[in-house]
Design an enzyme around this catalytic site. Structure first.
Site, PDB file in Angstrom:
ATOM      1  N   HIS A 135     -11.080   7.179   2.759  1.00 43.97           N
ATOM      2  CA  HIS A 135     -11.339   8.145   3.824  1.00 43.97           C
ATOM      3  C   HIS A 135     -11.163   9.587   3.329  1.00 43.97           C
ATOM      4  O   HIS A 135     -10.492   9.838   2.315  1.00 43.97           O
ATOM      5  CB  HIS A 135     -10.414   7.882   5.016  1.00 43.97           C
ATOM      6  N   GLU A 161      -4.300   0.407   5.885  1.00 43.17           N
ATOM      7  CA  GLU A 161      -3.482   0.852   4.766  1.00 43.17           C
ATOM      8  C   GLU A 161      -2.231  -0.016   4.639  1.00 43.17           C
ATOM      9  O   GLU A 161      -1.881  -0.783   5.550  1.00 43.17           O
ATOM     10  CB  GLU A 161      -3.114   2.328   4.958  1.00 43.17           C
TER      11      GLU A 161
END
Length: 530
Positions: free
Chosen positions: A58, A132
């Site tokens: 990202h 994550e």
């Protein structure tokens, strides 16, 4: 360009010792022997046709900008810079007709995916396992945001999925600044920094869990019917995806860096008999900005660095000729590639240039040296720079490897090298050990030395494949698991000094070549070409 046909890697018992292991003494020819993957994890699923997977981290998030630990929390969003990075990635990947896009459900990742995916008509595929890394009690923040909230940051997770449900504060929240983590957790936080794969938090081993998650992700990604797949996720999980695809263990966490909007490309080639596919890391962490700039994200700051520069193209490499190619100068494309690389490296003060004595490497080195020494005239420095330039015989390779569009496996099977093919490969591998040590020795141990120490090594892609494997403490069998193009650069940092081992910031970076850069992605319509 040298493209080595990838093969299944050896087991961790023989190849996954890092650092300082003895795995490098094991030499086998991967083109004639198939090697098993680690028995500790299931193999990758068999494929019927070639598949390319592009991993993108990202863009910069608000907590990236603040220096906060994010983990699997979902409070941060993209900054304006992060949105811009995602837009650059969209343009970089515009020509690829992706068949699918898998994304982490976290907002910072999903928003990046939405920008890159743009107006494509297929829906994004959220995958919970692409979130994550879970950091459990490290996720309890002490910042003002944490104190003002009374809900779980992972509230979007399935019931019971949050590892911090038992925390007395009732808040499962990342957000710690790094100095806060050190103050709050002391020795445990230090262990997380120094030995993350062996670090246990609240009875969990986050890195080991992450590796298991990544393996499950590959099962879904590779069994998807699409031949070109985009995956948008996060730093740690993308590291785990790259490592598990290559059969590398948790000790490689934080070794294969992933910057904001950095793109990594993996090629999967089917094998007969329902065997797991061969895997090749086409490139690692191609970023929207320069990989050597001060703004490069991910990884610790390092004052010591080795940059592997693949020499520019020659007439012989473009024609696939074998005769006397060691004496072939750069062709016009090679001259442009060398000049573009010299311009890129102008952002750094290069201390020494080590090159192969072969003509193309020397020509590339000369172009870089001349631009470095004209730094004052070019406005990059206030004084001229002096660069030490020398030849290293260990970077010279046999003419048999100086071919284009022929993989190592094809060379061996064709008999071009006669009965000596295995010996030639072993010779290349053996000299890469001495060459790598010579390059590392160029980096001073003394921290009181000049603040930045940059060594540039220039040679053919074949020898640089060996150097990458030496850096990562892999065996010769892994050379086909990486790919390098003419004119590309690969950056290796040494944040703990030369004895601390190298951290790979990027491989096969070619964006600096501009219009002469090979695209990150390519069509898989023609499997033979792929």
């Amino acid at each position: 360009m040298l493209l080595l046909a990838p093969t299944p890697p050896p087991s961790p018992a023989t190849a996954h010792r890092r650092p300082g292991g003895s795995a490098a003494s094991c030499i086998r020819c991967s083109s004639v022997r198939e090697l098993d993957r680690s028995p500790s994890r299931p193999p990758l699923p068999a494929l019927a046709e070639a598949k390319r997977v592009v991993l993108v981290r990202h863009g910069q998030s608000t907590w990236n900008a603040d220096g906060r630990i994010q983990g699997s929390s979902d409070f941060s969003v993209l900054t304006p810079k992060g949105e811009s990075q995602a837009e650059t990635s969209r343009l970089m990947l515009l020509a690829d007709s992706f068949d699918a896009c898998f994304t982490s459900p976290l907002a910072r990742s999903r928003r990046t995916a939405e920008i890159i995916w743009d107006s494509r008509d297929k829906d994004l595929i959220p995958d919970y396992d692409l979130r994550e890394i879970d950091l459990y009690s490290f996720q309890v923040g002490t910042c003002s945001l944490a104190r003002s909230l009374d809900v779980c940051a992972n509230a979007w997770q399935p019931a019971g999925a949050c590892g911090n449900a038992t925390l007395t504060s009732g808040i499962c929240l990342q957000g710690l600044l790094k100095h806060e983590g050190k103050e709050k957790y002391g020795a445990l936080f230090q262990q997380w920094q120094k030995s993350p794969s062996d670090c246990s938090i609240d009875g969990h081993y986050p890195v080991r869990e992450l590796w298991d998650r990544a393996q499950g992700c590959w099962e879904r990604i590779l069994t998807h019917e699409g031949k070109s797949v985009l995956v948008v996720a996060h730093n740690a999980v993308n590291q785990a995806l790259v490592a598990t695809s290559l059969g590398l263990g948790t000790e490689y966490f934080r070794t294969l860096l992933q910057s904001n909007c950095g793109a990594s490309v993996l090629d999967f080639t089917p094998q007969p008999g329902g065997r797991p596919p061969n895997v090749c890391l086409n490139r690692l962490n191609q970023t929207p900005n320069s990989p050597i700039s001060a703004e490069s994200s991910a990884g610790r700051k390092s004052s010591k660095r080795i940059i592997l520069v693949c020499q520019g193209a020659t007439q012989s490499s473009s024609e696939g000729s074998l005769g006397g190619v060691g004496y072939a100068p750069l062709n016009m494309l090679g001259v442009i590639q060398a000049q573009k690389t010299a311009e890129l490296l102008l952002d750094l003060k290069v201390n020494s240039i080590i090159c192969s004595p072969q003509v193309a490497a020397v020509d590339t080195a000369t172009a870089i040296c001349e631009v470095q020494e004209a730094a004052d005239c070019l406005g990059a420095d206030c004084v001229p720079r002096y660069v030490e330039m020398k030849n290293l015989l260990g970077l010279e390779i046999d003419d048999a490897f100086l071919t284009k569009q022929k993989s190592l496996e094809q060379i061996v099977q064709s008999g071009w090298m006669g009965g000596m093919e295995h010996q030639k490969l072993k010779t290349l591998w053996a000299q890469s050990e001495d060459a790598w040590q010579a390059l590392v020795n160029e980096l001073p141990e003394d921290d009181g030395a000049e603040s930045d120490q940059v060594v540039v090594a220039i040679g053919h892609p074949a020898i640089h494949l060996g150097l990458l494997c030496r850096c990562l403490n892999l065996t010769m069998d892994y050379m086909p698991s990486f790919h390098l193009d003419d004119g590309s650069i690969s950056v290796i940092d040494f944040p703990d000094g030369p004895k601390g081992g190298g951290i790979v910031r990027c491989t096969n970076y070619t964006a600096h070549l501009g219009r002469w850069s090979l695209p990150i992605t390519k069509s898989t319509e023609n499997n033979d070409e792929f």
